[in-house]
Design a protein around this motif. Structure first.
Motif, short mmCIF file in Angstrom:
data_model
loop_
_atom_site.label_atom_id
_atom_site.label_comp_id
_atom_site.label_asym_id
_atom_site.label_seq_id
_atom_site.Cartn_x
_atom_site.Cartn_y
_atom_site.Cartn_z
N GLN A 8 0.62 -1.17 -0.03
CA GLN A 8 0.09 0.05 -0.21
C GLN A 8 0.78 1.36 0.14
O GLN A 8 0.38 2.44 0.11
N GLY A 9 2.21 1.04 -0.12
CA GLY A 9 3.10 2.16 -0.07
C GLY A 9 3.53 2.77 1.54
O GLY A 9 3.95 3.89 1.36
N LYS A 10 3.12 2.11 2.32
CA LYS A 10 3.56 2.44 3.84
C LYS A 10 4.68 1.95 4.05
O LYS A 10 4.97 0.76 4.02
N GLU A 11 5.29 2.80 4.69
CA GLU A 11 6.80 2.45 5.21
C GLU A 11 6.54 1.81 6.61
O GLU A 11 5.99 1.96 7.34
N MET A 12 7.03 0.26 6.50
CA MET A 12 7.13 -0.11 7.64
C MET A 12 8.79 -0.18 8.36
O MET A 12 9.73 -0.71 7.86
N VAL A 13 8.80 0.33 9.61
CA VAL A 13 10.17 0.29 10.15
C VAL A 13 10.48 -0.74 10.97
O VAL A 13 9.80 -1.16 11.81
N LEU A 14 11.73 -1.03 10.57
CA LEU A 14 12.25 -2.21 11.38
C LEU A 14 12.94 -1.93 12.79
O LEU A 14 12.70 -2.28 13.80
N THR A 15 13.70 -0.85 12.58
CA THR A 15 14.47 -0.44 13.58
C THR A 15 15.31 0.91 13.44
O THR A 15 15.48 1.34 11.96
N TRP A 16 15.68 1.72 14.09
CA TRP A 16 16.95 2.68 14.16
C TRP A 16 18.29 2.22 14.77
O TRP A 16 18.14 1.50 15.62
N LYS A 35 19.98 3.19 29.32
CA LYS A 35 18.46 3.23 29.66
C LYS A 35 17.60 4.13 29.04
O LYS A 35 16.48 4.15 29.24
N GLN A 36 18.31 5.12 28.26
CA GLN A 36 17.32 5.97 27.53
C GLN A 36 17.55 5.76 26.10
O GLN A 36 18.54 5.34 25.54
N ILE A 37 16.32 6.13 25.31
CA ILE A 37 16.15 6.00 24.11
C ILE A 37 15.58 7.22 23.39
O ILE A 37 14.69 7.77 24.12
N GLY A 38 16.06 7.87 22.42
CA GLY A 38 15.21 9.12 21.86
C GLY A 38 14.72 8.68 20.60
O GLY A 38 15.16 8.18 19.52
N ILE A 39 13.24 8.73 20.48
CA ILE A 39 12.40 8.33 19.63
C ILE A 39 11.10 8.87 19.60
O ILE A 39 10.58 9.13 20.89
N SER A 40 10.44 9.06 18.76
CA SER A 40 9.04 9.87 18.86
C SER A 40 8.11 8.74 18.86
O SER A 40 8.20 7.67 18.58
N GLN A 41 6.71 8.96 19.49
CA GLN A 41 5.67 8.29 19.35
C GLN A 41 5.47 7.98 18.25
O GLN A 41 4.88 6.77 17.99
N GLU A 42 5.32 8.72 16.99
CA GLU A 42 4.89 8.36 15.64
C GLU A 42 5.78 7.40 15.32
O GLU A 42 5.38 6.36 14.51
N GLN A 80 -1.76 7.76 18.63
CA GLN A 80 -2.68 7.66 19.93
C GLN A 80 -2.69 6.59 20.89
O GLN A 80 -2.55 6.59 21.78
N THR A 81 -2.66 5.52 19.97
CA THR A 81 -2.64 3.98 20.67
C THR A 81 -1.41 3.92 21.49
O THR A 81 -1.18 3.43 22.72
N VAL A 82 -0.25 4.31 20.88
CA VAL A 82 1.15 4.11 21.34
C VAL A 82 1.05 5.28 22.70
O VAL A 82 1.59 4.76 23.86
N ASN A 83 0.69 6.55 22.59
CA ASN A 83 0.72 7.25 23.86
C ASN A 83 0.03 6.51 24.85
O ASN A 83 0.33 6.90 25.89
#
Length: 230
Positions: free
Chosen positions: A68-76, A176-183, A194-197
């Motif tokens: 569907q053209g949606k990016e599926m992120v494995l990891t950073w 023990k800290q990671i920098g990442i957005s909820q999105e 919203q669900t992740v939040n």
């Protein structure tokens, strides 16, 4: 970054730390530095491999795009992480897209130099086989979580994976800290921000994590790991 700092990345990596010093120095001598601007692609899925990479500074997003053209992120992937080794062994194209999420400095060991190392030193294969086995174990865990874990469990697993890194999966790290957005987390578990939040708030209320803007601090790793048990 000078050669001594780059040498440190080799000597303090659990894939490569058993390589003799002269081999590490030889790899550094043939390595190349590559700088990517934010948003720039390193390689696309299906590209021919040019080498194995280590992140000196920055962050690389590893992902695929569904039908569907949606990016599926494995990891950073962040500082000190080695990646791109699969194509070095099977000589097949890249398995994922890799983009710079911020300006990133990479060290690349060229494919021909890497292959020559193993041709000249076949007894080094076990060091790199350990690397591949670790990746396989991580992949199996991700498959298991998709079918056997709740969304909360999947979120907990991804937070742990990001904290430990692909190259140290299954090992307890000091970080023990990671920098990442909820999105971004939502993309990783194929859910909504919203669900992740809501799920992060649940973990925060149980004092398992602490959430700040763009940052997650793991307070109780043991409890977080318990949520991932299948």
């Amino acid at each position: 970054m000078d050669n001594s700092e780059i040498e440190y990345l080799f000597k303090h990596n659990n894939w490569l730390d058993q390589l003799p010093l002269h081999v590490i120095q030889g790899l550094i001598a043939v390595s190349k530095l590559k700088v990517l601007n934010k948003g720039q692609i390193l390689h696309a899925k299906g590209d021919s491999a040019d080498g194995i990479y280590c992140i000196l500074k920055g962050k690389i997003r590893v992902s695929n795009v569904n039908s569907q053209g949606k990016e599926m992120v494995l990891t950073w992937l962040e500082n000190g992480t080695w990646f791109g080794e699969i194509s070095m062994f099977d000589d097949l194209p890249r398995t994922h897209d890799a983009h710079a999420d911020e300006k990133s400095h990479l060290l690349m060991v060229p494919k021909l130099a890497f292959q020559k190392l193993l041709q000249d030193n076949p007894h080094f294969y076990p060091f790199f086989m350990r690397m591949l086995c670790q990746r396989i174990r991580v992949t199996f865990n991700l498959i298991d979580e998709t079918g056997g874990l709740s969304l909360l469990g999947q979120l907990a697993r991804r937070i742990i994976l990001l904290a430990n890194g692909l190259h140290n999966a299954g090992q307890h790290q000091k970080t023990k800290q990671i920098g990442i957005s909820q999105e971004s987390l939502a993309h990783m578990i194929n859910s909504s921000r919203q669900t992740v939040n809501k799920l992060l708030n649940q973990l925060g209320q149980k004092n398992i994590i602490k959430v700040d803007y763009g940052m997650i601090e793991i307070i109780d790793m043991q409890e977080l790991e318990a949520l991932c048990e299948i």
